[in-house]
Structure formats: C-alpha cells, structure tokens
Scaffold this active site. Structure first.
Site, PDB file in Angstrom:
ATOM      1  CD  GLU A 110      -2.991  -1.017   2.406  1.00 45.62           C
ATOM      2  OE1 GLU A 110      -4.123  -1.351   2.002  1.00 45.62           O
ATOM      3  OE2 GLU A 110      -2.496  -0.880   3.443  1.00 45.62           O
ATOM      4  CB  CYS A 124       2.972   7.348   3.561  1.00 40.37           C
ATOM      5  SG  CYS A 124       3.376   5.937   4.595  1.00 40.37           S
ATOM      6  CB  CYS A 131       6.851  -5.864   8.592  1.00 35.95           C
ATOM      7  SG  CYS A 131       8.124  -4.933   9.332  1.00 35.95           S
ATOM      8  CB  CYS A 135       6.016  -3.124  16.258  1.00 30.47           C
ATOM      9  SG  CYS A 135       7.736  -2.564  15.546  1.00 30.47           S
ATOM     10  CB  CYS A 138       2.644  -2.234  13.789  1.00 32.80           C
ATOM     11  SG  CYS A 138       2.659  -1.511  12.166  1.00 32.80           S
ATOM     12  CB  CYS A 360       0.656   5.600  11.642  1.00 36.20           C
ATOM     13  SG  CYS A 360       1.239   7.193  11.100  1.00 36.20           S
TER      14      CYS A 360
END
Ligand code: SAH
Length: 381
Positions: A110, A124, A131, A135, A138, A360
């Site tokens: 994205e 962004c 990933c 975290c 997230c 975010c």
C-alpha cells in the site's frame, strides 16, 4: 469511499514486456546496452528516457521526440512504460488516498497520499511487502514478510500517485506531492540497497525531482545501518521510538532486544550532518496506560539531550483485534507540553485516513498472517 477502477487497460495474460518506468539511471543504461545501443551512446539515451519517463510522466516511447525514430520503434517493441496494477483505490473523507499496488500476483503493498492544508503533501511508500519486526501495536507486523520491494517498485508507487493526482511534469509549480516518507509497510533499513537506489531516482533533478531533504526514512532501530543510510542517501531520519526504557521497548518494539536504546542512540548521534535545520524526527505512539505517563515524557527529554530532534506524537490507530487503546486527549496534550517546555517541537499528528485504514500502522495487504512460532523465531533472529 470506493473508487471505480478502469481495469480495461490492464495487461492481459501474455507476459508483458519489461517496463522501464521507475528504473534507475544505471539500470536504464544497462538496458540500452542490452538493446544494442552502442556503449558510447547508452548513457545519453538513458538520460533522455529518464527525462521523458520520470520528469514528463510519458507513457509512450513514440512521444520521445529527441530519441531517434528507429530507436523509438525498437524501444516500443522491447519495453513499455507501464506502472504496476492498482487493485484498490480509496479516498478518505479527509482527502487522504490509499492505493493497493500489485507488484506481481500475490505481492501487494500500500501507498498513502496525505495532502496537507498548506498545499504540500506527503506520499507514504512501502519498502517491503509484510514485515519481520512484530511491533505489537502495528497491523503490518501481523503479516509475514513476503519480500523486499525492488528500487523500481518503490519508485513506481510515486509514479502511480503522480498519475492519479495529475502532477506531471515533475517540475510543475504548486504541486501537492512534495515529500516522500518511507513510513509504509516494511522496515526500509532491511532493504537499504534498494531504498538507496530508489532515493537516487526520486531525488534526481532531471527526473522525479523531490529533493533529499524532502525524503524521510523511518526505522524501528536497525542501529548498524543508520549512519550508512545517511552517508548513502542524505535523507532525513525518523526513529520509531515509542518507549524510553529498554524493558518496555523490548516488549513493544522487539528489535530493541537486538539493538538496545544505548546502541540506538550511539547510531543516531553518528548520523551525518545533524544540526538544527536537519533534525531527527522521533515518532512516539500514544498507548493508553502503556507509555504515556508524564514521568516517561520527562525521561524522553533526557534521552534526547544533545540530539537535534523533533517529536511526533502519534495517537494510536486501532485495527481489528489490536491489543491497545489510544491515550486520552488530555494525556497526550500534557505529555506534549512537557516535551515542548524542554524546547522540542512536538506536534501531535492528526490521524489521517482512519476511515479507509490508511493511518500509521493500519496498512496490510491480504496476505498470510504470521503464526506464533514465526513471531518467536523472528524475535530471536
Ligand atoms: N518499519 C519502519 C517504517 C514504518 S513507519 C518503522 O518502524 O519506523 C510506520 C510508523 O507508524 C512507525 O513509527 C510505527 O511505529 C507507527 N505505527 C505502527 N502502528 C501504529 C498504530 N497502530 N498507530 C499509530 N502508529 C503506528
């Protein structure tokens, strides 16, 4: 809001010729040599294509009027200037736009365009699909790493945004897409070679022409790569800090178990050219009852001493199944005040695009979730 996509222009099942859109100058030069352009001319041809493709946004080799006619025909046979397919496009009530980009079947990432009131705006971009970092707050972290994006795939996200907001040529005045932030999916410093090559292409004044000072790379703290990032790219640095004590950071940003706060800050201090006009941005997500006390605000100030810094307080953006709540507004303001009083700018980031899951930490594509065993393995890696 869902936007209807025109899928009629998507390539059909036959293998498409290779696209040159978003390729770095050295890669373009190599392609010219493969095509049989004499070595002496390959560099010049690569530069011409760069200007047409990356500066003008051109999608048809036949329009490249300063390129010899037979070479234009040869280019059209061997290559195209296609962007990866956009498989979803959403626009938030606040004007934020999100594109789901298919780099190849099964590999989707994205990018989010965040226009600002002041007419500037940031795109962004993602550097990886999925990933490895885990975290805990997230959403992308719940998704397996599919793969690193290539430099060309990173740049193509910007070309797609420019196409869609109609901002070609790159040099046009009053443009809305003025900044690039590597704050989408993935950890850019685990893909530094491609990120550095992409930044060369993005900042090239004869191409996309977004200067290095307008490009920010955010890392969760891959300490050994931080000074190298600065030396190779000249980009602005952002650190996803989120906790001021090792015990808490070990838990919520698990890469801290590998590179603790002391190691991280040594690397940050070694970032080239830091001064008051080139500051490090520290991102700090506000998690209710977890990291939002005033004592932590004071410790944050101590931790930053001597580092030219600004602090971005990010209200936590929830996602389905997320284990946290966002801090209360008064708590965030009180936290910001402590930091402000110590002389640091600490804007509270207004959540953007929450309604379309573009804020975010909300980015993820439909891909396989991590198992608990995978998360443990990655944490120990
Ligand atoms: N891996 C890099 C790049 C991702 S940037 C990094 O960690 O810096 C994405 C930013 O959004 C990071 O600061 C991340 O910590 C933050 N973030 C992740 N999930 C979030 C959430 N749910 N709410 C608010 N911010 C979040």
């Amino acid at each position: 809001m869902k936007v209807e996509l025109d899928l009629s222009k998507r390539p059909d099942a036959a293998p498409a010729p290779k696209s040159l859109a978003g390729m770095s100058l050295p890669a373009l030069k190599a392609e010219m040599e493969t095509l049989g352009v004499p070595t002496k001319q390959a560099g010049m041809r690569a530069k011409q294509i760069r200007r047409w493709a990356h500066h003008m946004g051109c999608r048809d080799f036949m329009e490249m009027t300063d390129v010899a006619k037979d070479l234009r025909v040869q280019l059209s046979d061997a290559y195209n200037l296609d962007r990866p397919a956009v498989t979803d496009h959403q626009v938030s009530v606040d004007g934020t736009q999100k594109w789901l980009v298919q780099f190849q079947p099964g590999v989707e990432g994205e990018s989010v365009f965040i226009p600002d009131v002041s007419k500037s705006g940031a795109l962004c971009v993602s550097s990886q699909v999925g990933c490895t970092l885990n975290c805990t707050f997230c959403h992308t972290g719940t998704q397996k790493l599919v793969r690193n994006l290539t430099a060309q795939e990173i740049v193509s996200q910007i070309m797609i945004a420019r196409d869609q907001i109609e901002e070609w040529p790159s040099s046009m005045e009053n443009r809305r897409l003025t900044n690039i932030v590597f704050m989408g999916m993935g950890e850019p410093l685990y893909n530094l070679d491609n990120v550095a090559e992409a930044i060369d292409t993005i900042s090239d004044g004869h191409g996309i022409a977004i200067g290095r000072r307008r490009i920010t790379v955010s890392t969760a703290g891959v300490a050994p790569k931080i000074p190298e990032l600065g030396a190779r790219t000249g980009a602005m640095l952002a650190i996803s800090l989120h906790a001021v004590r090792d015990d808490l950071r070990d838990e919520i940003v698990p890469i801290n178990r590998k590179y603790d706060l002391q190691t991280l800050f040594e690397a940050i201090r070694a970032y080239p050219e830091l001064n008051n006009s080139k500051r490090v941005t520290f991102e700090y997500v506000m998690l209710k009852g977890v990291n939002d006390s005033l004592a932590e605000a004071r410790d944050l100030v101590k931790l930053l001493s001597g580092v030219p810094a600004k602090i971005n307080l990010i209200p936590f953006n929830p996602w389905p199944g997320s284990p946290y709540e966002c801090s209360d507004w008064e708590t965030i303001e009180a936290f910001a005040e402590v930091v402000n009083r110590a002389g640091y700018a600490s804007p509270i980031r207004t959540p953007r695009g929450r309604d379309i899951f573009a804020a975010c930490g909300q980015l993820r594509s439909e891909s396989v979730k991590k198992s608990a065993a995978e998360k443990r393995r990655e944490a120990l890696a």
